[in-house]
Design a protein around this motif. Structure first.
Motif, mmCIF file in Angstrom:
data_model
loop_
_atom_site.group_PDB
_atom_site.id
_atom_site.type_symbol
_atom_site.label_atom_id
_atom_site.label_comp_id
_atom_site.label_asym_id
_atom_site.label_seq_id
_atom_site.Cartn_x
_atom_site.Cartn_y
_atom_site.Cartn_z
ATOM 1 N N ALA A 145 -2.121 -53.298 95.254
ATOM 2 C CA ALA A 145 -1.557 -51.955 95.116
ATOM 3 C C ALA A 145 -2.432 -50.914 95.806
ATOM 4 O O ALA A 145 -1.933 -49.992 96.468
ATOM 5 N N GLU A 146 -3.749 -51.049 95.680
ATOM 6 C CA GLU A 146 -4.660 -50.108 96.325
ATOM 7 C C GLU A 146 -4.610 -50.252 97.845
ATOM 8 O O GLU A 146 -4.587 -49.251 98.575
ATOM 9 N N ARG A 179 -2.080 -51.345 99.553
ATOM 10 C CA ARG A 179 -0.781 -50.778 99.950
ATOM 11 C C ARG A 179 -0.882 -49.266 100.061
ATOM 12 O O ARG A 179 -0.375 -48.651 101.017
ATOM 13 N N HIS A 180 -1.550 -48.625 99.087
ATOM 14 C CA HIS A 180 -1.693 -47.171 99.085
ATOM 15 C C HIS A 180 -2.473 -46.706 100.313
ATOM 16 O O HIS A 180 -2.065 -45.744 100.997
ATOM 17 N N GLN A 181 -3.573 -47.382 100.620
ATOM 18 C CA GLN A 181 -4.385 -47.007 101.776
ATOM 19 C C GLN A 181 -3.588 -47.155 103.082
ATOM 20 O O GLN A 181 -3.596 -46.270 103.934
ATOM 21 N N SER A 206 -0.359 -47.234 103.428
ATOM 22 C CA SER A 206 0.778 -46.312 103.441
ATOM 23 C C SER A 206 0.357 -44.940 103.945
ATOM 24 O O SER A 206 1.073 -44.308 104.739
ATOM 25 N N LEU A 207 -0.802 -44.457 103.506
ATOM 26 C CA LEU A 207 -1.296 -43.152 103.962
ATOM 27 C C LEU A 207 -1.516 -43.153 105.468
ATOM 28 O O LEU A 207 -1.133 -42.211 106.169
ATOM 29 N N LEU A 220 4.666 -52.832 101.188
ATOM 30 C CA LEU A 220 4.874 -51.589 101.927
ATOM 31 C C LEU A 220 6.237 -51.536 102.603
ATOM 32 O O LEU A 220 6.895 -50.485 102.621
ATOM 33 N N GLU A 255 6.717 -49.305 87.223
ATOM 34 C CA GLU A 255 6.501 -49.823 88.571
ATOM 35 C C GLU A 255 7.681 -50.672 89.038
ATOM 36 O O GLU A 255 7.974 -50.734 90.232
ATOM 37 N N ARG A 307 10.113 -48.223 90.313
ATOM 38 C CA ARG A 307 9.625 -47.760 91.622
ATOM 39 C C ARG A 307 9.934 -48.785 92.710
ATOM 40 O O ARG A 307 10.363 -48.438 93.822
ATOM 41 N N HIS A 339 12.266 -48.293 95.892
ATOM 42 C CA HIS A 339 11.634 -48.531 97.198
ATOM 43 C C HIS A 339 12.506 -49.464 98.035
ATOM 44 O O HIS A 339 12.715 -49.224 99.237
#
Length: 480
Positions: A25-26, A28-30, A32-33, A93, A140, A143, A147
């Motif tokens: 998840a982390e 994916r977040h990085q 995605s940004l 993602l 989630e 979400r 998504h």
């Protein structure tokens, strides 16, 4: 003899990855940004470009994390682990996250989700199994579902307090239905369409029909007979409808009407010229007239479809008010239209169609509904499923799922008391110690029907073999 359904999770990402979900998840977040920043900097970036750029970003992000991970004294990740980690982040993602391995498995038929951690999978080749959680929480899970809707280009569809029901198609043709806020936990069902582009000959190979029935259906389509394919949920009605529709000449212009695209005839290079219409869900708000804003039902779309200079109409599934324009189209056009319908037998399809007509809200009488059905429908094909994956035979071998057509019924006009008259052209047979539950010839169709299919090349002598083209009887664990 029954076997116990497996209760242990069957697998997934975490059977191959040595890291917990929060790491994915982390990452994916990085990623995605970084992808969002690149897309903002380049306004011309397409979805395909974003995905391609995302692969590069994900590769670098995972590699950087792996170095830090190993610096903490953890075992070095193998190349296989890093590849699996990159795939997991990419799926989170750009695809369906932890659902993706199930969508990639060709033997998965249904995915049944009751909250984030109660997931059951129905397989084509083995008993149902429980699966690992597909999200860390119900929040989630919602979400993830939204998504998937966005990734599929269906951003107008979402699971929200104002729209607690969501129905959509996935990129692979599967159908997703979800509910929340009206259920204690999110409920999601994904029905897979494991096959696309198959024809009647493929159904013969799979044992759904034999070559005799394939020839009969092929001739019926070419002779422009109106066909209704019936059965219960998940038995293969859409697959049979798609295979039959591929027999329509490629020069014909055909309209398809579906709540969510499942037939995909408009993407079939071997099929006819298709004008595809798909229903649309509302945004949850209601207008002054009380109707859901933005919603387009099949009955709403039917009038426009009829203006498209079509020679046939195919309705993916008749289940509401669209039944009346469907029957009128069958009755008033050149013939050759088709649809599917939920019904528990060929005979009960008449009752089901009648009920839908009476529920359409146009004050149609039962007598008029029956007359309309008798004049519109030429053929009813009933397909059934015998699921023996929970059984084993005397030698301890596991059973399988059997999908096959068992009855083919001709509607011959208006009979006694104004009801449609009918006769079974194909049905099961038990004779001389042999029991055959699959459809085999029973009688010749009416003289008019027979003349029409012979005109397009059907050989009536095929109907003289009492066992059709089946070489041997169906092998089941229990008698059918």
């Amino acid at each position: 003899m029954a076997t116990d359904t497996a209760q242990a999770p069957a697998g997934g990402y975490f059977s191959t990855l040595p890291v917990p979900y929060d790491v994915i998840a982390e990452l994916r977040h990085q990623a995605s940004l970084k992808v969002s920043q690149a897309a903002a900097a380049d306004g011309t970036m397409s979805d395909a470009d974003r995905r391609q750029h995302g692969i590069t970003i994900i590769g670098k992000t995972v590699a950087e994390w792996a170095l830090k991970y190993e610096a903490t004294g953890q075992p070095q990740l193998t190349p296989e682990h890093e590849a699996a980690l990159r795939k997991a982040v990419y799926d989170e993602l750009f695809r369906a996250g932890r659902l993706q391995p199930l969508l990639d498995d060709p033997n998965v038929e249904n995915i049944l989700i009751n909250g984030c951690d109660r997931v059951r999978v129905d397989y084509a080749d083995r008993p149902s199994q429980m699966w690992e959680p597909i999200a860390p929480s119900d929040h989630e899970l919602v979400r993830l579902i939204n998504h998937i809707a966005r990734m599929g280009g269906q951003g107008e569809r979402a699971l929200t307090p104002s729209t607690p029901n969501l129905n959509m198609r996935l990129d692979d043709g599967s159908r997703l239905a979800a509910s929340y806020m009206i259920t204690p936990r999110p409920q999601v069902v994904i029905r897979r369409h494991r096959t696309r582009g198959q024809g009647l000959d493929d159904l013969v190979k799979w044992g759904t029909i034999d070559s005799t029935l394939a020839a009969f259906i092929r001739a019926s389509v070419k002779a422009r007979k109106n066909v209704v394919i019936v059965g219960s949920q998940g038995v293969g009605k859409t697959s049979l409808l798609r295979a039959a529709a591929r027999e329509i000449p490629r020069t014909e212009r055909v309209g398809t009407l579906e709540s969510e695209y499942e037939l995909y005839l408009h993407e079939d290079p071997e099929g006819p010229e298709v004008v595809p219409y798909e229903g649309r869900e509302s945004n949850g708000e209601r207008g002054p007239d009380g109707r859901l804003m933005g919603e387009l039902t099949l009955s709403d779309l039917f009038p426009q479809l009829l203006r498209m200079s079509l020679r046939r109409i195919i309705v993916g599934e008749v289940r509401s008010r669209e039944v009346v324009p469907m029957l009128h189209a069958m009755n008033e056009g050149e013939g050759g239209s088709m649809c599917t319908l939920h019904a528990r037998s060929a005979l009960l399809s008449i009752e089901r169609l009648t009920t839908l007509c009476l529920e359409a809200g146009i004050n149609m009488s039962e007598q008029l509904a029956l007359r309309l059905i008798a004049q519109a429908v030429d053929l009813v094909i009933y397909i059934r499923l015998v699921d023996e994956t929970e059984l084993v035979d005397a030698q301890g071998r596991p059973g399988r799922k059997h999908r096959f057509v068992s009855h083919v019924m001709e509607i011959t006009g208006i009979g006694e008391n104004g009801r449609p008259s009918h006769q079974m052209i194909f049905a099961p047979r038990e004779q001389d110690g042999r029991r055959e539950p699959r459809a085999v010839p029973q009688m010749m169709p009416s003289s008019t029907y027979l003349a029409d299919i012979e005109r397009v090349g059907f050989d009536r002598t095929l109907l003289l073999n009492p066992w059709g083209a089946w070489d041997e009887q169906l092998k089941t664990v229990m008698p059918v």
